[in-house]
Write a protein that holds these residues in place. Sequence first.
Motif, PDB file in Angstrom:
ATOM      1  N   MET A  93       0.830  -1.207   0.000  1.00  0.00           N
ATOM      2  CA  MET A  93       0.000   0.000   0.000  1.00  0.00           C
ATOM      3  C   MET A  93       0.863   1.255   0.000  1.00  0.00           C
ATOM      4  SD  MET A  93      -3.030  -1.129   2.644  1.00  0.00           S
ATOM      5  CE  MET A  93      -3.726   0.524   2.668  1.00  0.00           C
ATOM      6  N   ALA A  94       2.010   1.182   0.661  1.00  0.00           N
ATOM      7  CA  ALA A  94       2.909   2.334   0.730  1.00  0.00           C
ATOM      8  C   ALA A  94       3.808   2.436  -0.497  1.00  0.00           C
ATOM      9  CB  ALA A  94       3.755   2.253   1.994  1.00  0.00           C
ATOM     10  N   GLY A  95       3.729   1.447  -1.393  1.00  0.00           N
ATOM     11  CA  GLY A  95       4.551   1.466  -2.595  1.00  0.00           C
ATOM     12  C   GLY A  95       6.011   1.170  -2.326  1.00  0.00           C
ATOM     13  N   ARG A  96       6.281   0.433  -1.243  1.00  0.00           N
ATOM     14  CA  ARG A  96       7.663   0.095  -0.898  1.00  0.00           C
ATOM     15  C   ARG A  96       7.991  -1.317  -1.389  1.00  0.00           C
ATOM     16  NH1 ARG A  96       6.142   2.313   4.423  1.00  0.00           N
ATOM     17  NH2 ARG A  96       5.705   0.139   4.991  1.00  0.00           N
ATOM     18  N   TRP A  97       9.249  -1.479  -1.821  1.00  0.00           N
ATOM     19  CA  TRP A  97       9.704  -2.805  -2.237  1.00  0.00           C
ATOM     20  C   TRP A  97      10.317  -3.577  -1.073  1.00  0.00           C
ATOM     21  CZ3 TRP A  97       7.787  -4.287  -6.595  1.00  0.00           C
ATOM     22  CH2 TRP A  97       7.581  -3.380  -7.632  1.00  0.00           C
ATOM     23  N   SER A  98      10.419  -2.963   0.073  1.00  0.00           N
ATOM     24  CA  SER A  98      11.068  -3.587   1.227  1.00  0.00           C
ATOM     25  C   SER A  98      10.178  -4.659   1.844  1.00  0.00           C
ATOM     26  CB  SER A  98      11.397  -2.535   2.283  1.00  0.00           C
ATOM     27  OG  SER A  98      10.229  -2.145   2.976  1.00  0.00           O
ATOM     28  N   LEU A  99      10.800  -5.464   2.714  1.00  0.00           N
ATOM     29  CA  LEU A  99      10.084  -6.496   3.469  1.00  0.00           C
ATOM     30  C   LEU A  99      10.045  -6.148   4.960  1.00  0.00           C
ATOM     31  CD1 LEU A  99      11.783  -9.613   1.814  1.00  0.00           C
ATOM     32  CD2 LEU A  99       9.578  -8.621   1.211  1.00  0.00           C
ATOM     33  N   ASP A 100      10.344  -4.893   5.285  1.00  0.00           N
ATOM     34  CA  ASP A 100      10.505  -4.499   6.683  1.00  0.00           C
ATOM     35  C   ASP A 100       9.258  -4.746   7.524  1.00  0.00           C
ATOM     36  OD1 ASP A 100      13.071  -3.716   6.107  1.00  0.00           O
ATOM     37  OD2 ASP A 100      12.561  -1.603   5.821  1.00  0.00           O
ATOM     38  N   MET A 101       8.077  -4.682   6.921  1.00  0.00           N
ATOM     39  CA  MET A 101       6.827  -4.873   7.652  1.00  0.00           C
ATOM     40  C   MET A 101       6.242  -6.262   7.452  1.00  0.00           C
ATOM     41  SD  MET A 101       6.500  -1.998   9.182  1.00  0.00           S
ATOM     42  CE  MET A 101       4.806  -2.058   9.755  1.00  0.00           C
ATOM     43  N   SER A 102       6.983  -7.132   6.764  1.00  0.00           N
ATOM     44  CA  SER A 102       6.489  -8.478   6.485  1.00  0.00           C
ATOM     45  C   SER A 102       6.640  -9.369   7.716  1.00  0.00           C
ATOM     46  CB  SER A 102       7.272  -9.081   5.312  1.00  0.00           C
ATOM     47  OG  SER A 102       7.048 -10.466   5.219  1.00  0.00           O
ATOM     48  N   PRO A 103       5.547  -9.922   8.254  1.00  0.00           N
ATOM     49  CA  PRO A 103       5.653 -10.808   9.425  1.00  0.00           C
ATOM     50  C   PRO A 103       6.585 -11.997   9.181  1.00  0.00           C
ATOM     51  CG  PRO A 103       3.372 -10.190   9.054  1.00  0.00           C
ATOM     52  CD  PRO A 103       4.141  -9.700   7.865  1.00  0.00           C
ATOM     53  N   SER A 104       6.540 -12.555   7.970  1.00  0.00           N
ATOM     54  CA  SER A 104       7.398 -13.711   7.678  1.00  0.00           C
ATOM     55  C   SER A 104       8.868 -13.300   7.643  1.00  0.00           C
ATOM     56  CB  SER A 104       6.992 -14.360   6.355  1.00  0.00           C
ATOM     57  OG  SER A 104       7.018 -13.413   5.304  1.00  0.00           O
ATOM     58  N   TYR A 105       9.150 -12.107   7.144  1.00  0.00           N
ATOM     59  CA  TYR A 105      10.527 -11.622   7.127  1.00  0.00           C
ATOM     60  C   TYR A 105      11.023 -11.357   8.546  1.00  0.00           C
ATOM     61  CZ  TYR A 105      14.493  -8.481   6.554  1.00  0.00           C
ATOM     62  OH  TYR A 105      15.732  -7.898   6.649  1.00  0.00           O
ATOM     63  N   ILE A 106      10.188 -10.737   9.344  1.00  0.00           N
ATOM     64  CA  ILE A 106      10.558 -10.448  10.735  1.00  0.00           C
ATOM     65  C   ILE A 106      10.829 -11.747  11.487  1.00  0.00           C
ATOM     66  CG2 ILE A 106       9.740  -9.487  12.920  1.00  0.00           C
ATOM     67  CD1 ILE A 106       8.143  -7.447  11.228  1.00  0.00           C
ATOM     68  N   LEU A 107       9.985 -12.755  11.260  1.00  0.00           N
ATOM     69  CA  LEU A 107      10.178 -14.048  11.909  1.00  0.00           C
ATOM     70  C   LEU A 107      11.476 -14.696  11.439  1.00  0.00           C
ATOM     71  CD1 LEU A 107       9.015 -16.215  13.801  1.00  0.00           C
ATOM     72  CD2 LEU A 107       7.829 -17.194  11.806  1.00  0.00           C
ATOM     73  N   SER A 108      11.756 -14.591  10.155  1.00  0.00           N
ATOM     74  CA  SER A 108      12.998 -15.182   9.634  1.00  0.00           C
ATOM     75  C   SER A 108      14.217 -14.491  10.228  1.00  0.00           C
ATOM     76  CB  SER A 108      13.032 -15.091   8.110  1.00  0.00           C
ATOM     77  OG  SER A 108      13.230 -13.761   7.669  1.00  0.00           O
ATOM     78  N   GLN A 109      14.118 -13.179  10.448  1.00  0.00           N
ATOM     79  CA  GLN A 109      15.215 -12.451  11.068  1.00  0.00           C
ATOM     80  C   GLN A 109      15.463 -12.934  12.487  1.00  0.00           C
ATOM     81  OE1 GLN A 109      16.629 -11.291   8.261  1.00  0.00           O
ATOM     82  NE2 GLN A 109      17.230  -9.497   9.431  1.00  0.00           N
ATOM     83  N   TYR A 110      14.382 -13.213  13.196  1.00  0.00           N
ATOM     84  CA  TYR A 110      14.520 -13.743  14.559  1.00  0.00           C
ATOM     85  C   TYR A 110      15.240 -15.085  14.537  1.00  0.00           C
ATOM     86  CZ  TYR A 110      13.279 -16.253  18.807  1.00  0.00           C
ATOM     87  OH  TYR A 110      13.335 -17.006  19.960  1.00  0.00           O
ATOM     88  N   PHE A 111      14.829 -15.960  13.618  1.00  0.00           N
ATOM     89  CA  PHE A 111      15.437 -17.283  13.556  1.00  0.00           C
ATOM     90  C   PHE A 111      16.917 -17.200  13.189  1.00  0.00           C
ATOM     91  CE2 PHE A 111      11.226 -19.237  13.617  1.00  0.00           C
ATOM     92  CZ  PHE A 111      11.486 -20.429  14.283  1.00  0.00           C
ATOM     93  N   THR A 112      17.252 -16.360  12.214  1.00  0.00           N
ATOM     94  CA  THR A 112      18.648 -16.293  11.785  1.00  0.00           C
ATOM     95  C   THR A 112      19.544 -15.607  12.803  1.00  0.00           C
ATOM     96  OG1 THR A 112      18.207 -14.246  10.543  1.00  0.00           O
ATOM     97  CG2 THR A 112      18.035 -16.340   9.345  1.00  0.00           C
TER      98      THR A 112
END
Length: 366
Positions: A93-112
């Motif tokens: 919606m914000a027109g961003r290509w980032s994954l910063d607000m993606s729950p799956s990305y945030i979870l993957s960051q926690y795991f790594t």
Amino acid sequence: MSKDRRVVDIALQGGGSHGAFTWGMLDRLLEEDCIEIEGISGTSAGAMNAVALAQGLAQGSREAARECLENYWTTVSDMARMSPIRRSIWDKMAGRWSLDMSPSYILSQYFTRTFSPYQYNPLDINPLKDIVSSCFDFDMVNAADKPRLFLGATNVRTGRPKIFRQPEITADAVMASACLPFMFKAVEIDGEAYWDGGYMGNPPLFPLIDETEARDIILVQINPFHRDKVPTTAAEIENRLNEITFNGSLIKELRSAAYLWELIHAENLDRAAYRDARLHMIGAEEEMQTLSASSKLNAEREFLLHLKEIGRRTADAWLSVNLDKIGHEKTWRPDFLFEESLAPAHLGERQRVNRPSPFPGLAADK
């Protein structure tokens, strides 16, 4: 515009899906029949682009190289449809290509950050290796006399750079060059373990200077050197650290080359192996600065095509100004890398102040 033959080397930085920028740049460059590519070096995503480019040129066709690059990136985007790590609705919606607000990305960051790939991925499943194995013909790449291919990796045990050359270019060598240690197990080749080459050479330059006859090196930059804004959020800090880390090896290599030239010049040494280089750089710092580190994991086709278009547009603008200069003069002078004295320490102050410009193929003439 003159169409005389111009022999160049290409050095390709890594940067995940941001490597699609390089795809676009190479796609445009391959339209210039006067440019002959003798050597290619690459790291991480740059290694993927390098192998695709080398394979197509080994087939004797620029069009084959363009098709090989497109086939690789199309396959990457097709595979990404299966990935759980995708942009969130807020990012879209914000027109961003980032994954910063993606729950799956945030979870993957926690795991790594909490577990190693030896724990959460014991089978070492890496879909990218399947893509590399299916897209590239390594027998063809290794059998080719030209272009020469150099892929950078980092030896885990020794901390030293490793350069893979023909005829040792394999799927494992490519994966070693792109092995992020928080995401995948180290790649084992002949009893040695390797991580991403960006830590030690992003991309490696010395193999191009020492082992090819071309004197012009076109560096394709993905990671911006400079940012005006000081990062303040956790995501911004991680993004900037990522850029600094993966530019650090390149900066050191440029400075080492300059120091070597100054040492030879100051001592009047006779070193037949020494070679000058005319350096060129193609990059889109302003546009790449708008992309966060998380977007390097975004392989949506729309994003890859967006980056490809930026690469084509950037290369087109660069060629319109600089094509006739290739083979005659450098077009990039990174003076900011040489602000501190690089002269040998034993020289007197007067000699350091009045010395010639360091490594004249790289720095500005004075």
